[in-house]
Write a protein that holds these residues in place. Structure first.
Motif, PDB file in Angstrom:
ATOM      1  N   ALA A 189       0.837  -1.206   0.000  1.00 44.69           N
ATOM      2  CA  ALA A 189       0.000   0.000   0.000  1.00 44.69           C
ATOM      3  C   ALA A 189       0.868   1.251   0.000  1.00 44.69           C
ATOM      4  O   ALA A 189       0.596   2.223  -0.723  1.00 44.69           O
ATOM      5  CB  ALA A 189      -0.928  -0.010   1.210  1.00 44.69           C
ATOM      6  N   TRP A 190       1.927   1.228   0.795  1.00 46.81           N
ATOM      7  CA  TRP A 190       2.845   2.372   0.837  1.00 46.81           C
ATOM      8  C   TRP A 190       3.542   2.542  -0.508  1.00 46.81           C
ATOM      9  O   TRP A 190       3.621   3.654  -1.041  1.00 46.81           O
ATOM     10  CB  TRP A 190       3.852   2.130   1.953  1.00 46.81           C
ATOM     11  N   ALA A 192       2.520   1.576  -3.389  1.00 39.67           N
ATOM     12  CA  ALA A 192       1.549   1.962  -4.417  1.00 39.67           C
ATOM     13  C   ALA A 192       0.974   3.355  -4.177  1.00 39.67           C
ATOM     14  O   ALA A 192       0.169   3.837  -4.979  1.00 39.67           O
ATOM     15  CB  ALA A 192       0.420   0.935  -4.469  1.00 39.67           C
ATOM     16  N   ARG A 193       1.367   3.981  -3.077  1.00 42.83           N
ATOM     17  CA  ARG A 193       0.862   5.309  -2.715  1.00 42.83           C
ATOM     18  C   ARG A 193      -0.652   5.280  -2.532  1.00 42.83           C
ATOM     19  O   ARG A 193      -1.346   6.260  -2.781  1.00 42.83           O
ATOM     20  CB  ARG A 193       1.278   6.357  -3.751  1.00 42.83           C
ATOM     21  N   ASP A 194      -1.164   4.109  -2.082  1.00 41.25           N
ATOM     22  CA  ASP A 194      -2.590   3.939  -1.809  1.00 41.25           C
ATOM     23  C   ASP A 194      -2.826   4.334  -0.356  1.00 41.25           C
ATOM     24  O   ASP A 194      -2.740   3.508   0.562  1.00 41.25           O
ATOM     25  CB  ASP A 194      -2.974   2.482  -2.070  1.00 41.25           C
ATOM     26  N   ASP A 196      -5.385   5.188   1.484  1.00 43.27           N
ATOM     27  CA  ASP A 196      -6.450   4.584   2.282  1.00 43.27           C
ATOM     28  C   ASP A 196      -6.062   3.179   2.745  1.00 43.27           C
ATOM     29  O   ASP A 196      -6.290   2.803   3.905  1.00 43.27           O
ATOM     30  CB  ASP A 196      -7.750   4.543   1.476  1.00 43.27           C
ATOM     31  N   ALA A 197      -5.481   2.382   1.833  1.00 46.96           N
ATOM     32  CA  ALA A 197      -5.029   1.037   2.210  1.00 46.96           C
ATOM     33  C   ALA A 197      -3.873   1.119   3.207  1.00 46.96           C
ATOM     34  O   ALA A 197      -3.757   0.283   4.108  1.00 46.96           O
ATOM     35  CB  ALA A 197      -4.602   0.267   0.966  1.00 46.96           C
ATOM     36  N   TYR A 198      -3.035   2.131   3.059  1.00 48.65           N
ATOM     37  CA  TYR A 198      -1.929   2.340   3.988  1.00 48.65           C
ATOM     38  C   TYR A 198      -2.452   2.625   5.393  1.00 48.65           C
ATOM     39  O   TYR A 198      -2.036   1.988   6.375  1.00 48.65           O
ATOM     40  CB  TYR A 198      -1.059   3.483   3.481  1.00 48.65           C
ATOM     41  N   ARG A 223      -0.526  11.951   4.404  1.00 49.17           N
ATOM     42  CA  ARG A 223      -1.285  12.200   3.178  1.00 49.17           C
ATOM     43  C   ARG A 223      -0.576  13.247   2.317  1.00 49.17           C
ATOM     44  O   ARG A 223      -0.488  13.107   1.089  1.00 49.17           O
ATOM     45  CB  ARG A 223      -2.705  12.662   3.530  1.00 49.17           C
TER      46      ARG A 223
END
Length: 287
Positions: A189-190, A192-194, A196-198, A223
């Motif tokens: 997640a980190w 992928a710069r996602d 919300d998942a992070y 964020r």
């Protein structure tokens, strides 16, 4: 260090003598040492020095006995001599680390353990020792930082103390897979710069480091920083899972972080707790 910091009392359980003639007297000295007659063993080794000075095992034995007698400077010199004769001797670096730890030189101990692991990456005793030292260094850093009475830092310090003192349980394969799966979701997640998942990888009661007033400030910072990067690449190595209870674990690893504006290599620990929807990060620290 809690009685857990380990060294090799003798190398000879795994390094058997190749030369029966040469080994006979050294074996006698070893028998004395194993029986607790260190002074007699040391006298015998001193008498053998002219004949055995070219054998790294002779110097290793002297170092072991002198370290047990708290003659640290002599032991250091003799472990160094063993390393001159056998540069690949990872065990000597581990024993030097134990001495430096006893002398209060934690960073010197860590350097020796890093040298030991470079020679033998699978050396379990050195891995355990370096983990204990990193925790001890982190505790000392928190103690210095807590002078201002920061409540969040005090809680993090108490958690780390609990980790140091806890009895680590064996990790069943299924539990290990669940914990490392949670770690991988956090990493991907980190990367992928996602965002919300992070954030979903962290527990509702996650407490960020003392530089943040609360979790809201931490989220706004993350964020902003993640949002302005064009790419992030996070890789983990030397991942180790320590199970403290059925619902609490610590994951220790080396983190390699790279983005368009920053890169780093850190020794990191995440404390995870098991919730109904899986394992979540409750504490995060760089050691």
């Amino acid at each position: 260090m809690n009685g857990r910091f380990k060294w090799l009392p003798a190398l000879f359980a795994v390094l058997l003598w190749q030369s029966a003639v040469q080994a006979a007297s050294l074996a006698e000295a070893r028998q004395l040492m194993d029986a607790g007659a260190d002074e007699q063993a040391l006298q015998m080794l001193r008498a053998l020095q002219d004949a055995e000075a070219g054998d790294y095992r002779f110097w290793f034995m002297r170092g072991v006995i002198e370290a047990r007698q708290k003659d640290f400077q002599s032991a250091i010199g003799h472990f160094r001599k063993a390393l001159e004769l056998r540069p690949t001797l990872a065990e000597a670096h581990n024993n030097l680390a134990v001495i430096y730890n006893e002398m209060g030189d934690l960073r010197g101990a860590i350097r020796e353990l890093e040298a030991s692991l470079e020679l033998n990456p699978d050396y379990a005793t050195a891995h355990e020792n370096i983990g204990d030292l990193y925790v001890k260094l982190a505790l000392e850093s928190y103690q210095r930082a807590m002078d201002g009475g920061d409540a969040a830092l005090i809680r993090r310090y108490q958690r780390l103390q609990h980790l140091r003192d806890a009895e680590v349980r064996p990790v069943a394969p299924g539990v290990y897979a669940s914990i490392t799966g949670a770690l991988e979701r956090w990493r991907t997640a980190w990367s992928a710069r996602d965002i919300d998942a992070y954030f979903a990888a962290y527990a509702p009661d996650f407490e960020p480091a003392g530089r943040f007033a609360d979790v809201g400030a931490w989220r706004r910072y993350k964020r902003r920083v993640i949002g302005r990067t064009s790419f992030i690449d996070v890789k983990l190595e030397d991942v180790r899972v320590l199970l403290l209870s059925d619902t609490r674990a610590v994951v220790d690893f080396i983190q390699f972080f790279r983005s368009d504006g920053y890169h780093s290599r850190d020794h990191k620990q995440l404390t995870l707790e098991k919730y109904r929807d899986g394992w979540k990060v409750v504490d995060e620290s760089v050691l």
